[in-house]
Write an enzyme that holds these catalytic residues in place. Structure first.
Site, mmCIF file in Angstrom:
data_model
loop_
_atom_site.group_PDB
_atom_site.id
_atom_site.type_symbol
_atom_site.label_atom_id
_atom_site.label_comp_id
_atom_site.label_asym_id
_atom_site.label_seq_id
_atom_site.Cartn_x
_atom_site.Cartn_y
_atom_site.Cartn_z
ATOM 1 N N LYS A 85 0.843 -1.205 0.000
ATOM 2 C CA LYS A 85 0.000 0.000 0.000
ATOM 3 C C LYS A 85 0.876 1.253 0.000
ATOM 4 O O LYS A 85 2.075 1.178 0.303
ATOM 5 C CB LYS A 85 -0.909 -0.014 1.237
ATOM 6 C CG LYS A 85 -0.160 0.036 2.565
ATOM 7 C CD LYS A 85 -1.075 -0.281 3.745
ATOM 8 C CE LYS A 85 -0.305 -0.229 5.057
ATOM 9 N NZ LYS A 85 -1.111 -0.735 6.196
ATOM 10 N N TYR A 137 16.185 30.181 8.778
ATOM 11 C CA TYR A 137 15.025 30.947 9.247
ATOM 12 C C TYR A 137 15.032 31.088 10.761
ATOM 13 O O TYR A 137 15.419 30.159 11.482
ATOM 14 C CB TYR A 137 13.739 30.239 8.834
ATOM 15 C CG TYR A 137 13.398 30.359 7.371
ATOM 16 C CD1 TYR A 137 13.206 31.609 6.776
ATOM 17 C CD2 TYR A 137 13.246 29.227 6.584
ATOM 18 C CE1 TYR A 137 12.874 31.719 5.430
ATOM 19 C CE2 TYR A 137 12.914 29.316 5.238
ATOM 20 C CZ TYR A 137 12.730 30.572 4.665
ATOM 21 O OH TYR A 137 12.400 30.666 3.351
ATOM 22 N N MET A 197 12.063 24.478 2.879
ATOM 23 C CA MET A 197 11.311 23.642 1.939
ATOM 24 C C MET A 197 12.230 22.807 1.049
ATOM 25 O O MET A 197 11.971 21.634 0.797
ATOM 26 C CB MET A 197 10.395 24.511 1.067
ATOM 27 C CG MET A 197 9.482 23.681 0.188
ATOM 28 S SD MET A 197 8.417 24.662 -0.880
ATOM 29 C CE MET A 197 7.346 25.455 0.290
HETATM 30 C C1 LIG Z 1 -0.346 -1.691 6.872
HETATM 31 C C2 LIG Z 1 -0.901 -3.014 7.252
HETATM 32 C C3 LIG Z 1 -0.066 -4.139 7.359
HETATM 33 C C4 LIG Z 1 1.445 -4.054 7.293
HETATM 34 O O1 LIG Z 1 1.920 -3.590 8.560
HETATM 35 P P1 LIG Z 1 3.481 -3.443 8.886
HETATM 36 O O2 LIG Z 1 3.489 -3.045 10.329
HETATM 37 O O3 LIG Z 1 4.017 -2.376 8.007
HETATM 38 O O4 LIG Z 1 4.111 -4.757 8.644
HETATM 39 C C5 LIG Z 1 -0.663 -5.366 7.556
HETATM 40 N N1 LIG Z 1 -2.002 -5.484 7.676
HETATM 41 C C6 LIG Z 1 -2.837 -4.428 7.620
HETATM 42 C C7 LIG Z 1 -4.300 -4.635 7.786
HETATM 43 C C8 LIG Z 1 -2.314 -3.149 7.426
HETATM 44 O O5 LIG Z 1 -3.128 -2.096 7.396
#
Ligand SMILES: *Cc1c(COP(=O)(O)O)cnc(C)c1O
Length: 347
Positions: free
Chosen positions: A36, A244, A292
């Protein structure tokens, strides 16, 4: 071709593959990688493609649109589950891209089935209170259901008693769905013990170089190196300030390098005052406020020239340590690397 960038994120696909093999060996079950958020910023198609060469055939994304671009990149074959589930009006698109929703609510299940259904997963909430059916509300087994998952709330804390409670709750509820793949452990869960494995694990951060407990772990190899070039080097006399709001005032003559990475690139402003970067094999402090496009590094006493690379995180400055210096976690640091930073692949 755009001009080369003085800041870049280099992804070592061989280290990614090594972490995959480690997670499979430690967990004792197949790894279903979580890719993801564009594989935590490292590039979902490139990472998933490399992991397929190691044998991965099932992937998880969060959003339908992530699933669509992953399907376009990988082609037909691998299973892609969408953790958001089946949102209103999405079922036809999901079917078109051959995505499998992880249904979280009765309404999502109805949405999927009304569109014709098909293979999908089911999320059980075992105590995190985020997504999924509570055990007492979980549906009867239904056609197309091929995977049941639940998610640990405290997998990075092995002594947390909630881990065992969630594990038992998951075992009980998953038993109501014989013949489905049971997936429980995220990265931290893989390291909690083989009884957390069930049929398949679901790691993300440990594939990408973060430790299972939020600190570097010798079993996990760094994967991503975030580096930027020195744009200018100057001598700052005692009493003058840098950046800054006079965020740094030199107490003695200092040599300051201005580096081509700022908060738009993912160098979080919260790095000051504790941020450190790797320069010529040693760690040096980030001084003053991060802007930035640039940040300033105290390189007093080092032989540093324009064009030299500075490492924000990587093998010399471990991801988890950089994250804790910024008051955050490896997950956020990786996914904060800016869109303008080109990703380069080695291995
Ligand atoms: C993001 C996620 C994972 C992976 O988690 P990690 O801690 O990065 O290994 C697994 N299962 C679900 C449902 C998630 O949302």
């Amino acid at each position: 071709m755009p001009a080369p960038s003085p800041a870049s994120l280099t992804i070592d696909l061989e280290a990614l593959a090594a972490n995959y093999r480690t997670l499979e060996a430690v967990g004792g079950v197949p790894v279903h990688p979580v890719v993801k958020a564009d594989a935590y910023g490292l590039g979902a198609v490139a990472c998933a493609g490399r992991l397929m060469r190691e044998g991965a055939r099932t992937f998880f994304v969060a959003r339908t649109r992530e699933g669509e671009s992953l399907r376009a990149g990988l082609g037909p074959g691998p299973a892609i589950y969408v953790l958001d589930g089946c949102l209103t009006g999405r079922a036809a698109r999901m079917r078109e891209a051959d995505l499998r929703p992880v249904v979280n609510t009765p309404a999502q299940l109805a949405e999927w089935q009304a569109a014709g259904g098909g293979r999908c997963g089911l999320q059980i909430d075992t105590g995190m209170n985020r997504l999924g059916f509570r055990a007492q509300d979980a549906p009867e087994p239904f056609d197309g259901l091929d995977l049941v998952l639940s998610h640990l709330a405290c997998a990075d804390a092995p002594s947390e008693p909630m881990n065992g409670r969630q594990r038992e709750a998951f075992a009980l509820t998953a038993a109501r769905y014989p013949g489905t793949v049971r997936s429980f452990a995220n990265s931290g869960g893989v390291f909690l013990g083989r009884d957390y494995g069930f049929d398949a694990s679901r790691p993300g951060i440990c594939l990408y170089g973060g430790g299972p407990e939020g600190r570097p772990d010798p079993r996990i190899r760094p994967v991503a190196t975030f580096a930027a070039e020195v744009l200018q080097v100057r001598d700052v006399p005692a009493g003058e300030s840098v950046g800054y709001s006079r965020g740094f005032v030199a107490d003695a003559p200092r040599r300051i390098a201005t580096v081509a990475a700022g908060y738009a690139d993912g160098v979080l402003r919260s790095y000051s005052p504790r941020g450190q970067v790797g320069v010529r094999g040693v760690l040096r402090p980030i001084t003053g406020r991060i802007s930035m496009d640039v940040c300033a590094v105290d390189v007093t006493g080092l032989d540093v020239a324009v064009g030299d690379p500075v490492e924000l995180f990587g093998p010399n400055r471990m991801l988890d340590e950089a994250a804790s210096a910024a008051g955050t976690v490896a997950w956020e640091l990786l996914t904060s690397v800016g869109a303008r930073v080109p990703r380069r692949y080695v291995g």
